[in-house]
Design a protein around this motif. Structure first.
Motif, PDB file in Angstrom:
ATOM      1  N   PHE A  13      -1.219 -39.514  19.409  1.00 46.98           N
ATOM      2  CA  PHE A  13      -2.272 -40.523  19.312  1.00 46.98           C
ATOM      3  C   PHE A  13      -2.256 -41.053  17.890  1.00 46.98           C
ATOM      4  O   PHE A  13      -2.579 -40.339  16.945  1.00 46.98           O
ATOM      5  CB  PHE A  13      -3.634 -39.948  19.688  1.00 46.98           C
ATOM      6  N   ILE A  14      -1.843 -42.303  17.763  1.00 44.50           N
ATOM      7  CA  ILE A  14      -1.669 -42.912  16.444  1.00 44.50           C
ATOM      8  C   ILE A  14      -3.026 -43.281  15.868  1.00 44.50           C
ATOM      9  O   ILE A  14      -3.854 -43.902  16.520  1.00 44.50           O
ATOM     10  CB  ILE A  14      -0.752 -44.147  16.539  1.00 44.50           C
ATOM     11  N   GLU A  15      -3.205 -42.899  14.620  1.00 44.25           N
ATOM     12  CA  GLU A  15      -4.474 -43.131  13.936  1.00 44.25           C
ATOM     13  C   GLU A  15      -4.389 -44.287  12.948  1.00 44.25           C
ATOM     14  O   GLU A  15      -5.328 -45.031  12.753  1.00 44.25           O
ATOM     15  CB  GLU A  15      -4.861 -41.848  13.205  1.00 44.25           C
ATOM     16  N   ARG A  16      -3.237 -44.416  12.306  1.00 44.32           N
ATOM     17  CA  ARG A  16      -3.073 -45.493  11.328  1.00 44.32           C
ATOM     18  C   ARG A  16      -1.586 -45.755  11.131  1.00 44.32           C
ATOM     19  O   ARG A  16      -0.738 -45.002  11.617  1.00 44.32           O
ATOM     20  CB  ARG A  16      -3.734 -45.150   9.999  1.00 44.32           C
ATOM     21  N   ALA A  17      -1.282 -46.822  10.406  1.00 45.63           N
ATOM     22  CA  ALA A  17       0.104 -47.157  10.111  1.00 45.63           C
ATOM     23  C   ALA A  17       0.171 -47.814   8.748  1.00 45.63           C
ATOM     24  O   ALA A  17      -0.784 -48.454   8.301  1.00 45.63           O
ATOM     25  CB  ALA A  17       0.653 -48.088  11.175  1.00 45.63           C
ATOM     26  N   GLU A  18       1.306 -47.633   8.102  1.00 44.22           N
ATOM     27  CA  GLU A  18       1.508 -48.216   6.778  1.00 44.22           C
ATOM     28  C   GLU A  18       3.002 -48.421   6.573  1.00 44.22           C
ATOM     29  O   GLU A  18       3.787 -47.490   6.783  1.00 44.22           O
ATOM     30  CB  GLU A  18       0.959 -47.262   5.723  1.00 44.22           C
ATOM     31  N   GLY A  19       3.391 -49.638   6.210  1.00 42.40           N
ATOM     32  CA  GLY A  19       4.813 -49.919   6.025  1.00 42.40           C
ATOM     33  C   GLY A  19       5.578 -49.704   7.322  1.00 42.40           C
ATOM     34  O   GLY A  19       5.237 -50.256   8.353  1.00 42.40           O
ATOM     35  N   ALA A  20       6.603 -48.873   7.283  1.00 44.89           N
ATOM     36  CA  ALA A  20       7.434 -48.598   8.461  1.00 44.89           C
ATOM     37  C   ALA A  20       6.993 -47.347   9.207  1.00 44.89           C
ATOM     38  O   ALA A  20       7.670 -46.893  10.111  1.00 44.89           O
ATOM     39  CB  ALA A  20       8.890 -48.430   8.026  1.00 44.89           C
ATOM     40  N   LEU A  22       4.110 -44.697  11.204  1.00 45.38           N
ATOM     41  CA  LEU A  22       2.915 -44.448  12.010  1.00 45.38           C
ATOM     42  C   LEU A  22       2.446 -43.035  11.695  1.00 45.38           C
ATOM     43  O   LEU A  22       3.261 -42.139  11.470  1.00 45.38           O
ATOM     44  CB  LEU A  22       3.244 -44.523  13.506  1.00 45.38           C
ATOM     45  N   TYR A  23       1.132 -42.818  11.695  1.00 47.87           N
ATOM     46  CA  TYR A  23       0.562 -41.495  11.440  1.00 47.87           C
ATOM     47  C   TYR A  23      -0.330 -41.129  12.611  1.00 47.87           C
ATOM     48  O   TYR A  23      -1.199 -41.907  13.000  1.00 47.87           O
ATOM     49  CB  TYR A  23      -0.255 -41.508  10.144  1.00 47.87           C
ATOM     50  N   ASP A  24      -0.118 -39.928  13.157  1.00 53.10           N
ATOM     51  CA  ASP A  24      -0.929 -39.529  14.299  1.00 53.10           C
ATOM     52  C   ASP A  24      -2.174 -38.769  13.865  1.00 53.10           C
ATOM     53  O   ASP A  24      -2.379 -38.493  12.677  1.00 53.10           O
ATOM     54  CB  ASP A  24      -0.102 -38.743  15.334  1.00 53.10           C
ATOM     55  N   ALA A  25      -3.010 -38.439  14.845  1.00 51.66           N
ATOM     56  CA  ALA A  25      -4.282 -37.779  14.576  1.00 51.66           C
ATOM     57  C   ALA A  25      -4.090 -36.389  13.971  1.00 51.66           C
ATOM     58  O   ALA A  25      -5.007 -35.854  13.340  1.00 51.66           O
ATOM     59  CB  ALA A  25      -5.102 -37.691  15.862  1.00 51.66           C
ATOM     60  N   ASP A  26      -2.893 -35.804  14.119  1.00 50.29           N
ATOM     61  CA  ASP A  26      -2.607 -34.486  13.548  1.00 50.29           C
ATOM     62  C   ASP A  26      -1.988 -34.577  12.163  1.00 50.29           C
ATOM     63  O   ASP A  26      -1.628 -33.563  11.567  1.00 50.29           O
ATOM     64  CB  ASP A  26      -1.662 -33.711  14.476  1.00 50.29           C
ATOM     65  N   GLY A  27      -1.825 -35.804  11.645  1.00 50.57           N
ATOM     66  CA  GLY A  27      -1.274 -36.002  10.313  1.00 50.57           C
ATOM     67  C   GLY A  27       0.242 -36.101  10.265  1.00 50.57           C
ATOM     68  O   GLY A  27       0.819 -36.159   9.184  1.00 50.57           O
ATOM     69  N   ASN A  28       0.908 -36.127  11.405  1.00 55.72           N
ATOM     70  CA  ASN A  28       2.368 -36.273  11.439  1.00 55.72           C
ATOM     71  C   ASN A  28       2.767 -37.714  11.163  1.00 55.72           C
ATOM     72  O   ASN A  28       2.067 -38.647  11.572  1.00 55.72           O
ATOM     73  CB  ASN A  28       2.915 -35.852  12.809  1.00 55.72           C
ATOM     74  N   ARG A  29       3.881 -37.896  10.471  1.00 54.56           N
ATOM     75  CA  ARG A  29       4.394 -39.230  10.151  1.00 54.56           C
ATOM     76  C   ARG A  29       5.623 -39.506  11.009  1.00 54.56           C
ATOM     77  O   ARG A  29       6.504 -38.672  11.144  1.00 54.56           O
ATOM     78  CB  ARG A  29       4.765 -39.312   8.678  1.00 54.56           C
ATOM     79  N   TYR A  30       5.680 -40.722  11.571  1.00 56.86           N
ATOM     80  CA  TYR A  30       6.801 -41.149  12.399  1.00 56.86           C
ATOM     81  C   TYR A  30       7.330 -42.472  11.879  1.00 56.86           C
ATOM     82  O   TYR A  30       6.565 -43.311  11.413  1.00 56.86           O
ATOM     83  CB  TYR A  30       6.351 -41.386  13.850  1.00 56.86           C
ATOM     84  N   GLY A  43       5.941 -55.057   8.070  1.00 53.57           N
ATOM     85  CA  GLY A  43       5.471 -53.678   7.948  1.00 53.57           C
ATOM     86  C   GLY A  43       3.983 -53.621   8.256  1.00 53.57           C
ATOM     87  O   GLY A  43       3.271 -54.621   8.169  1.00 53.57           O
ATOM     88  N   HIS A  44       3.535 -52.449   8.617  1.00 55.26           N
ATOM     89  CA  HIS A  44       2.116 -52.261   8.910  1.00 55.26           C
ATOM     90  C   HIS A  44       1.290 -52.389   7.635  1.00 55.26           C
ATOM     91  O   HIS A  44       1.699 -51.923   6.563  1.00 55.26           O
ATOM     92  CB  HIS A  44       1.888 -50.853   9.482  1.00 55.26           C
ATOM     93  N   ALA A  45       0.140 -52.994   7.765  1.00 57.21           N
ATOM     94  CA  ALA A  45      -0.832 -53.104   6.667  1.00 57.21           C
ATOM     95  C   ALA A  45      -0.213 -53.687   5.395  1.00 57.21           C
ATOM     96  O   ALA A  45      -0.536 -53.278   4.290  1.00 57.21           O
ATOM     97  CB  ALA A  45      -1.476 -51.741   6.390  1.00 57.21           C
ATOM     98  N   PHE A  46       0.664 -54.678   5.560  1.00 59.80           N
ATOM     99  CA  PHE A  46       1.296 -55.343   4.417  1.00 59.80           C
ATOM    100  C   PHE A  46       0.190 -55.967   3.569  1.00 59.80           C
ATOM    101  O   PHE A  46      -0.584 -56.806   4.062  1.00 59.80           O
ATOM    102  CB  PHE A  46       2.274 -56.394   4.931  1.00 59.80           C
ATOM    103  N   PRO A  47       0.041 -55.532   2.303  1.00 63.04           N
ATOM    104  CA  PRO A  47      -1.121 -55.954   1.507  1.00 63.04           C
ATOM    105  C   PRO A  47      -1.426 -57.453   1.496  1.00 63.04           C
ATOM    106  O   PRO A  47      -2.581 -57.841   1.693  1.00 63.04           O
ATOM    107  CB  PRO A  47      -0.810 -55.404   0.110  1.00 63.04           C
TER     108      PRO A  47
END
Length: 93
Positions: A13-20, A22-30, A43-47
């Motif tokens: 379950f993806i909680e947020r994303a940044e650049g390339a 994705l971060y899930d609810a358990d804190g794992n980065r993909y 990219g995600h959340a490109f400033p």
């Protein structure tokens, strides 16, 4: 859930994303290989994109009437689509 029924396992379950990433609810980065809906070109959340969205949202999300931005967008996007000569912005009924 989507295709996980076919392949087994539990979907992240993806909680947020940044650049390339994705971060899930358990804190794992993909690494994001989905590239969902095209905004991932930058990219995600490109400033600069986040800042532009915030500026626009402060003015309101929708007016139900014509705006200057609607007149600017077709001309600004034309160089990205060289064969285009005309552009129409359409709203769904």
């Amino acid at each position: 859930m989507r295709a996980f029924r076919a392949v087994g396992g539990a979907p992240p379950f993806i909680e947020r994303a940044e650049g390339a990433y994705l971060y899930d609810a358990d804190g794992n980065r993909y690494i994001d290989y989905f590239g969902s809906w095209g905004p991932m070109i930058m990219g995600h959340a490109f400033p600069p994109a986040v800042e532009a969205i915030e500026r626009a949202a402060r003015k309101s999300a929708s007016f139900g009437a014509s705006t200057a931005a609607e007149a600017i967008l077709p001309n600004a996007s034309r160089p990205a689509i060289p064969p285009s000569r005309r552009c129409a912005l359409l709203a769904p009924d």
